[in-house]
Design an enzyme around this catalytic site. Structure first.
Site, mmCIF file in Angstrom:
data_model
loop_
_atom_site.group_PDB
_atom_site.id
_atom_site.type_symbol
_atom_site.label_atom_id
_atom_site.label_comp_id
_atom_site.label_asym_id
_atom_site.label_seq_id
_atom_site.Cartn_x
_atom_site.Cartn_y
_atom_site.Cartn_z
ATOM 1 N N GLU A 157 0.442 -1.340 -0.461
ATOM 2 C CA GLU A 157 0.148 0.092 0.336
ATOM 3 C C GLU A 157 0.774 1.214 0.008
ATOM 4 O O GLU A 157 2.033 1.308 0.824
ATOM 5 C CB GLU A 157 -1.483 -0.019 1.191
ATOM 6 C CG GLU A 157 -1.793 0.619 1.642
ATOM 7 C CD GLU A 157 -2.576 0.997 -0.263
ATOM 8 O OE1 GLU A 157 -3.743 0.156 -0.211
ATOM 9 O OE2 GLU A 157 -2.296 2.374 -0.750
ATOM 10 N N LYS A 202 8.291 -1.723 -1.262
ATOM 11 C CA LYS A 202 7.738 -0.633 -1.042
ATOM 12 C C LYS A 202 8.484 -0.227 0.717
ATOM 13 O O LYS A 202 8.140 0.871 1.011
ATOM 14 C CB LYS A 202 6.084 -1.530 -0.222
ATOM 15 C CG LYS A 202 6.163 -0.977 1.329
ATOM 16 C CD LYS A 202 4.963 -0.860 1.259
ATOM 17 C CE LYS A 202 4.554 0.409 2.679
ATOM 18 N NZ LYS A 202 3.320 1.106 2.709
ATOM 19 N N GLY A 260 10.541 16.708 11.774
ATOM 20 C CA GLY A 260 11.085 15.206 11.727
ATOM 21 C C GLY A 260 9.708 14.925 11.224
ATOM 22 O O GLY A 260 8.445 14.937 11.427
ATOM 23 N N CYS A 276 4.904 4.332 9.265
ATOM 24 C CA CYS A 276 5.713 3.585 8.350
ATOM 25 C C CYS A 276 6.990 3.675 8.103
ATOM 26 O O CYS A 276 8.043 3.107 8.263
ATOM 27 C CB CYS A 276 4.863 3.341 7.333
ATOM 28 S SG CYS A 276 3.773 2.688 6.682
ATOM 29 N N LYS A 336 9.437 2.493 11.036
ATOM 30 C CA LYS A 336 9.426 0.737 11.388
ATOM 31 C C LYS A 336 10.444 0.393 10.103
ATOM 32 O O LYS A 336 11.003 -0.448 10.173
ATOM 33 C CB LYS A 336 8.530 0.765 10.993
ATOM 34 C CG LYS A 336 8.079 -0.913 11.124
ATOM 35 C CD LYS A 336 6.969 -0.763 11.236
ATOM 36 C CE LYS A 336 5.529 -0.614 10.106
ATOM 37 N NZ LYS A 336 4.304 -1.409 9.880
ATOM 38 N N PHE A 393 0.784 13.058 13.148
ATOM 39 C CA PHE A 393 2.294 13.170 12.870
ATOM 40 C C PHE A 393 2.257 14.216 11.954
ATOM 41 O O PHE A 393 3.241 14.373 11.400
ATOM 42 C CB PHE A 393 2.974 11.929 13.027
ATOM 43 C CG PHE A 393 2.319 11.312 11.539
ATOM 44 C CD1 PHE A 393 0.830 10.595 11.571
ATOM 45 C CD2 PHE A 393 2.323 10.887 10.108
ATOM 46 C CE1 PHE A 393 0.210 9.887 10.265
ATOM 47 C CE2 PHE A 393 2.213 10.375 9.230
ATOM 48 C CZ PHE A 393 0.658 10.225 9.525
HETATM 49 C C1 UDX Z 1 3.742 7.647 4.008
HETATM 50 C C2 UDX Z 1 4.360 6.937 2.978
HETATM 51 O O1 UDX Z 1 3.672 8.933 2.029
HETATM 52 C C3 UDX Z 1 3.320 6.060 2.059
HETATM 53 O O2 UDX Z 1 3.441 5.637 0.581
HETATM 54 C C4 UDX Z 1 3.558 4.941 2.341
HETATM 55 O O3 UDX Z 1 2.147 4.192 2.489
HETATM 56 C C5 UDX Z 1 2.880 5.807 4.367
HETATM 57 O O4 UDX Z 1 4.106 5.885 4.530
HETATM 58 P P1 UDX Z 1 2.710 8.895 5.691
HETATM 59 O O5 UDX Z 1 2.909 8.008 6.915
HETATM 60 O O6 UDX Z 1 0.833 8.086 6.047
HETATM 61 O O7 UDX Z 1 2.721 7.775 4.282
HETATM 62 O O8 UDX Z 1 2.323 10.325 5.345
HETATM 63 P P2 UDX Z 1 3.733 11.432 4.801
HETATM 64 O O9 UDX Z 1 2.967 11.880 4.009
HETATM 65 O O10 UDX Z 1 4.862 10.375 4.125
HETATM 66 O O11 UDX Z 1 4.305 11.299 5.878
HETATM 67 C C6 UDX Z 1 5.078 11.066 6.962
HETATM 68 C C7 UDX Z 1 5.247 12.187 7.904
HETATM 69 O O12 UDX Z 1 6.736 13.429 6.667
HETATM 70 C C8 UDX Z 1 5.032 13.296 9.102
HETATM 71 O O13 UDX Z 1 5.137 12.916 9.042
HETATM 72 C C9 UDX Z 1 4.772 14.132 7.780
HETATM 73 O O14 UDX Z 1 4.855 15.593 8.151
HETATM 74 C C10 UDX Z 1 6.634 14.266 6.860
HETATM 75 N N1 UDX Z 1 7.103 15.107 6.007
HETATM 76 C C11 UDX Z 1 6.278 14.131 5.313
HETATM 77 C C12 UDX Z 1 7.348 16.152 6.534
HETATM 78 O O15 UDX Z 1 8.031 16.106 7.181
HETATM 79 N N2 UDX Z 1 8.198 16.970 5.170
HETATM 80 C C13 UDX Z 1 7.559 16.626 3.766
HETATM 81 O O16 UDX Z 1 8.168 17.147 2.651
HETATM 82 C C14 UDX Z 1 6.966 15.786 3.938
#
Ligand code: UDX
Ligand code: ADP
Length: 467
Positions: free
Chosen positions: A170, A225, A276, A281, A284, A343
């Site tokens: 996913e 993934k 941060g 995901c 981990k 988050f």
């Molecule tokens: C992530 C992946 O994007 C997704 O493809 C995978 O399936 C699951 O893990 P998710 O953790 O739900 O998704 O959110 P994501 O938008 O990737 O953000 C992850 C973290 O990074 C958040 O804490 C977000 O605030 C942070 N982030 C994201 C930043 O600090 N800066 C950015 O430019 C983008």
């Protein structure tokens, strides 16, 4: 397996992945009956709740789809055996947290939930069944699933079963899950049984263009993934490391971001400096990757990726330290307003949220925290803080309302980029703060020009403005 027409799906695990994913499949495939099962009765009750504001996952657009498909072709149940017996295809969408004990503790994923539900599949499945791994899992889990299924296969004629295992990772991001599912960049299917691959592919072809569905062997799919998440996390640690350099050199991360992002080889997405990365995901998967590399005798590769996690921890620590330093090295009994605990915005998920450690450290310094989040529940904040050793709620309170929260505050710390924080009238906030006070914007959602004239001090991540 030959050509298979899927009529009934069972999804094991009604969480952040299983719920939205099945809702979108149900919406696009009205002829398929989908049952999502979970051991957690309370969660299933909430998914079945008449009040759609109570469904356990907050995700923009989700409740509208649930309203449309629930009890038509999407069902939520705790009857795991029955749902398994009636399914042609079973998605495994259970949690796979980092191991806390034993070999690989703190790094490898704990696949006991995957194993437990695989054993249930082996016990209750009837006929030809395709098992799809959807959880984020370590590489080679599909092989473990397959071994368990094969060793438990029933042989007698009445209940003859056969299994094939696919990996279908996913890629949805929370907060944009519905759009990500509806318009995916790609669908990845790993496996070696063409009939099963086609069966799953045909489901997606109901709304995804064929050239966006790619097929690989099982291990490439599982590894892709992990690597996709590792690369995304690496971008965030890269930009966050440079945010610190900007602050000390007088550069501005926003300008640097724009300048580098215009290079089409780099691209402009996923370059926002912040407190941060959090979420279930990234950390981990990175831990998993480093463990895997070490296991296969590649310590240099392992160390390389470990650094992405170190910078992420450091960024959270650095923000806490900045707050302390600016408040004259002392926050004891000072009122600090925390804006946002999830988050990221548009989700009620708090797993690995940077807010957890930042709040913990501030509380340990004696600060009084007023924590606000529009979607997270107080019990969730309590749970997360208890997990990091904060077991009383004497010096923090949680509120879902912004009214009155800023009165006599010494500092405000924006930790999540929720839309409502962008609407705050800083002119009125300016009047009620205790002087001298600070506004710390770790998400860069506030226009410095707007707050420039006010009496409070302003700090933004990556902005070297106070040289
Ligand atoms: C992530 C992946 O994007 C997704 O493809 C995978 O399936 C699951 O893990 P998710 O953790 O739900 O998704 O959110 P994501 O938008 O990737 O953000 C992850 C973290 O990074 C958040 O804490 C977000 O605030 C942070 N982030 C994201 C930043 O600090 N800066 C950015 O430019 C983008
Ligand atoms: P994710 O973000 O991967 O969806 P969640 O923790 O939100 O993770 O959801 C996983 C769900 O899987 C939980 O609701 C948990 O109760 C459920 N679960 C775990 N093991 C089993 C099992 N053997 N049978 C049914 N449900 C399970």
């Amino acid at each position: 397996m030959g050509s298979i027409n899927i009529k009934s799906i069972c999804c094991i695990g009604a969480g952040y992945v299983g719920g939205p994913t099945m809702a979108v499949i149900a919406d696009n495939c009205p002829e398929i009956k989908i049952t999502i099962v979970d051991l957690n009765k309370e969660r299933i009750v909430l998914w079945n709740s008449n009040d759609l504001n109570k469904i356990p996952v907050f995700e923009p657009g989700l409740k509208e789809i649930i309203k449309k498909v629930r009890n038509k072709n999407l069902f939520f149940s705790t009857d795991v055996p029955n749902a398994i017996s009636n399914a042609d295809m079973i998605f495994i969408s259970v949690n796979t947290p980092t191991k806390t004990k034993g070999i690989g503790a703190g790094r490898a994923s704990d696949i006991s939930w995957v194993e437990a539900c695989t054993r249930q599949v082996a016990e209750y499945a009837i006929g030809e069944t395709i098992v799809v791994e959807k959880s984020t899992i370590p590489v080679k889990t599909a092989e473990a699933i397959r071994s368990i299924l094969m060793s438990c296969s029933k042989e007698d004629d009445q209940t003859k079963t056969s299994f094939s295992v696919l990996s279908n990772p996913e890629f949805l991001a929370e907060g944009t899950a519905i759009n990500d599912l509806q318009n995916p960049d790609r669908i990845l299917i790993g496996g070696d049984d063409q009939g099963s691959i086609d069966a799953l592919k045909n489901i997606y072809l109901n709304w995804v263009p064929e050239n966006q569905v790619i097929t690989t062997n099982l291990w490439s799919s599982e590894l892709s993934k992990l690597i996709a998440n590792a690369f995304l996390a690496q971008r965030i640690s890269s930009i966050n490391s440079i945010s610190a350099l900007c602050e000390v050199t007088g550069a501005n991360i926003e300008e640097v971001k724009k300048a580098i992002g215009l290079d089409s080889r780099i691209g402009s997405k996923f370059l926002n400096a912040g407190p941060g990365f959090g979420g279930s995901c990234f950390k981990k998967d990175l831990l998993n990757l480093t463990y895997l590399c070490e296991h296969f005798g590649l310590p240099e590769v392992s160390k390389y990726w470990e650094q992405v996690i170190s910078i992420n921890n450091w960024q959270q620590y650095r923000i806490y330290k900045t707050v302390i330093n600016k408040l004259f090295g002392n926050v004891n009994k000072k009122k600090i307003v925390i804006l946002g605990f999830s988050f990221k915005s548009d989700t009620n998920d708090t797993r690995e949220s940077p807010a957890i450690l930042i709040c913990k450290n501030l509380l340990n310094e004696g600060a009084n925290l007023f924590i606000h989040d529009p979607k997270v529940k107080k019990s969730q904040v309590e749970f997360e803080l208890r997990n990091v050793g904060i077991d009383n709620n004497l010096n923090w309170i949680f509120t879902e309302k912004l009214e009155g929260i800023f009165d006599n505050a010494d500092a405000i710390l924006v930790l999540t980029e929720w839309g409502i924080y962008k609407e705050i009238n800083w002119k009125s906030v300016n009047k009620v703060l205790r002087n001298p006070s600070w506004l710390f914007d770790t998400r860069r959602i506030i226009d410095p020009d707007i707050v420039n004239d006010y009496e409070f001090n302003f700090w933004q991540v990556g902005r070297g403005n106070d040289l």
